[in-house]
Design a protein around this motif. Sequence first.
Motif, mmCIF file in Angstrom:
data_model
loop_
_atom_site.group_PDB
_atom_site.id
_atom_site.type_symbol
_atom_site.label_atom_id
_atom_site.label_comp_id
_atom_site.label_asym_id
_atom_site.label_seq_id
_atom_site.Cartn_x
_atom_site.Cartn_y
_atom_site.Cartn_z
ATOM 1 N N ALA A 1 23.792 55.021 31.404
ATOM 2 C CA ALA A 1 24.859 54.924 30.406
ATOM 3 C C ALA A 1 24.352 55.350 29.024
ATOM 4 C CB ALA A 1 25.387 53.486 30.362
ATOM 5 N N TYR A 2 23.080 55.063 28.751
ATOM 6 C CA TYR A 2 22.489 55.501 27.481
ATOM 7 C C TYR A 2 22.459 57.032 27.408
ATOM 8 C CZ TYR A 2 18.610 56.786 24.393
ATOM 9 O OH TYR A 2 17.822 57.381 23.434
ATOM 10 N N TYR A 60 31.205 60.134 36.141
ATOM 11 C CA TYR A 60 31.163 58.677 35.969
ATOM 12 C C TYR A 60 31.456 58.340 34.509
ATOM 13 C CZ TYR A 60 28.785 58.739 40.486
ATOM 14 O OH TYR A 60 28.463 58.939 41.815
ATOM 15 N N ASP A 119 31.788 53.006 35.628
ATOM 16 C CA ASP A 119 30.619 52.126 35.572
ATOM 17 C C ASP A 119 30.369 51.405 36.895
ATOM 18 O OD1 ASP A 119 30.096 52.876 33.019
ATOM 19 O OD2 ASP A 119 30.942 51.087 32.074
ATOM 20 N N SER A 165 32.647 56.609 31.020
ATOM 21 C CA SER A 165 32.469 55.243 30.528
ATOM 22 C C SER A 165 33.695 54.408 30.834
ATOM 23 C CB SER A 165 32.225 55.268 29.015
ATOM 24 O OG SER A 165 32.094 53.962 28.515
ATOM 25 N N GLY A 166 33.472 53.211 31.376
ATOM 26 C CA GLY A 166 34.570 52.322 31.742
ATOM 27 C C GLY A 166 34.911 52.457 33.202
ATOM 28 N N ARG A 185 28.995 62.247 32.426
ATOM 29 C CA ARG A 185 30.239 62.173 31.661
ATOM 30 C C ARG A 185 31.410 62.730 32.462
ATOM 31 N NH1 ARG A 185 26.697 63.133 27.168
ATOM 32 N NH2 ARG A 185 26.823 65.400 27.443
ATOM 33 N N SER A 207 22.203 50.897 32.975
ATOM 34 C CA SER A 207 22.218 50.889 31.506
ATOM 35 C C SER A 207 21.474 52.095 30.948
ATOM 36 C CB SER A 207 21.598 49.592 30.983
ATOM 37 O OG SER A 207 20.210 49.538 31.278
ATOM 38 N N ARG A 255 24.465 59.016 29.037
ATOM 39 C CA ARG A 255 25.841 59.513 29.065
ATOM 40 C C ARG A 255 26.559 59.297 27.731
ATOM 41 N NH1 ARG A 255 29.448 55.864 32.652
ATOM 42 N NH2 ARG A 255 29.122 54.590 30.773
ATOM 43 N N ASP A 256 26.395 58.113 27.141
ATOM 44 C CA ASP A 256 27.217 57.741 25.984
ATOM 45 C C ASP A 256 26.481 57.786 24.658
ATOM 46 O OD1 ASP A 256 29.154 57.152 27.903
ATOM 47 O OD2 ASP A 256 28.494 55.053 28.047
#
Length: 613
Positions: free
Chosen positions: A89-90, A51, A57, A53-54, A48, A86, A92-93
Amino acid sequence: MATSMLDQFLSGISQVVAHRQGDDLRELLQVLPERMRDGYRAMAIELRANYPSGPGDEALLKRCEALVPKTTEGTTWPAFPIFIRSYLAYLRDGNISNQLEAYKALNGVLYQCMQALGDSQMGAIVLRTVIYLSQVVAGLAMALENDPELLRKLRADEPQDAFERSNLVEDAANVVREGFIKCLTDRVGTTGTKGRPEGKRAGVYLMVNQCLKLLHRCGSLRGADTIFKSISAQSAPLSFYPAAQRVTYLYYLGLYLFSNNQFFLAHKALWESYMQCHVNCYQQKRHILIHLISCNIVMGRFPSLTLLQKPEARDLSQIFIPLCKLICSGDYLSFRDHFRQGSPTAEWYIKNGLLYQIRNRCELLVWRSLIRKVFIYGGFHGDPTAQRSPPPMLHLSKLETAVRFIQARHSGHIGAATLSSIETNGFSDVFTLHTSRDSDYDVITDFPSTLSASRDATDDADYLYPPGYYDQNGVFVENSDGQRVPGHEDEEYAGNIGDLVPYSNDHSEIEHTSRLLRDLESIVASLINQNLLGGYLTHNPARFVIPGAKHVGAMAKGFPNVWQTISSQQERHGNVVPAWVIAPQSAFDQPALTSAAGGSRVVNLTGAKAVGS
């Protein structure tokens, strides 16, 4: 920008890919909060921060692309870096502690993992990860289906005019089905040194078992035809796979065949699954045994007390022994009451997916038991001493009388005095419809019963002159003077025995036939058509006639053993269980001849001639 935790994680992934260690990859890619160590939470914080989100990526994807070798055209496994991104990202988000958010995020991760599985060279590495993720997604889908509030929030983004919304568990099954197809159609490394599958094909039954489990949970197992057809056409023999996979697959195959009313084939699959299941796996053996016993009961083969006393059969005797007693009794109204809507028995059978097959199929056996008992005590058994004698038969009017008595008893119209008269005159056996040991079925041996033992037909006096009888309304009429009970066998057959024909063209009395009698004719005709009764039906008067019984006996000829009849019929029509791929036995049918795409389809050279002959 490099981070310490992310560096360690990506380094571990790189080593796993280089050594093709699929099990280790599955252990690294944890998605459940209770399984994640503190390092995963620390890595999520670093992601976070470095890197986001957006904007981050693209940079994160470049980091992941270094995990696989590169060529002049790009990476050798382009779907894998996208899958790892992915997953990161899971972490992180995603709100992992929230079931709804976790389900949405993991659906995307599973989709990307499925794309990575499709690679012909490297896809086998993520096979175990696909299975793990599909199990997690399926578990979340089941939880959401059981929580109306969360399900409403999930459906909020869908079009309001959607005509039919799919089940979340079925959606998960469709995703797993895609992975199963990719494993089944893999053309690389089809067989190993001993003909056993390698690569992705080694995961065929892992994937299909997961898919069948989900279809079973959402009540769609009957629609798995294409899955089993694909297995039959392309799979390697089932014996090449581990025992756990074999047991699970044969269990679901048995459930599929049971739900499609193929009881004998279901019995074979379930029996093999039960026998191969580990002796200490009581819970698994219990699930198998419930359906195995049900299959056999439908076919007239009842469980023994030895079986019901096994540890995995604990408390099953309380379920199945009353059912067996009702089948033997012939009391069809008590049988229907046993399965009435809302009863504990019906709820148990519904929960196990057995109600409709047991209720509908076993009622035929109940009617057969009633016909048999009425024939024993009220039918004409023939005269073995006479050179020319009418064949054994049962006037269906006597069956009608028994049915009317059952109906009157259940409606409460039979008084105590009438019942006392029945007992006094010794006719309680047929109309009490007791449950006793009955050689007609492969029954429970020595199951407990407080009721009296069954009388054999030879113990009764001539049925023409009994001490009493029942009229067509079910009322007992005493016959203390020993007068002949109304019947017409002698008059009808005093002349030429050639008058016996299966059907009569004389319909002059059809208007006098009761609706109940016509229904009973249909029931008897159905049982004859299924070979559960041996004989033919005449319509006017309505009789069940048993020809050819002089040498074998009326009972053996007219009422053949149910299990033996059904099993012999199945043997004649072929008893090969579909979708159960068995290794070839011939010396010429070796697994080495199995084609990559053809699975168990082999080239048989038996009888081939030499070239030029």
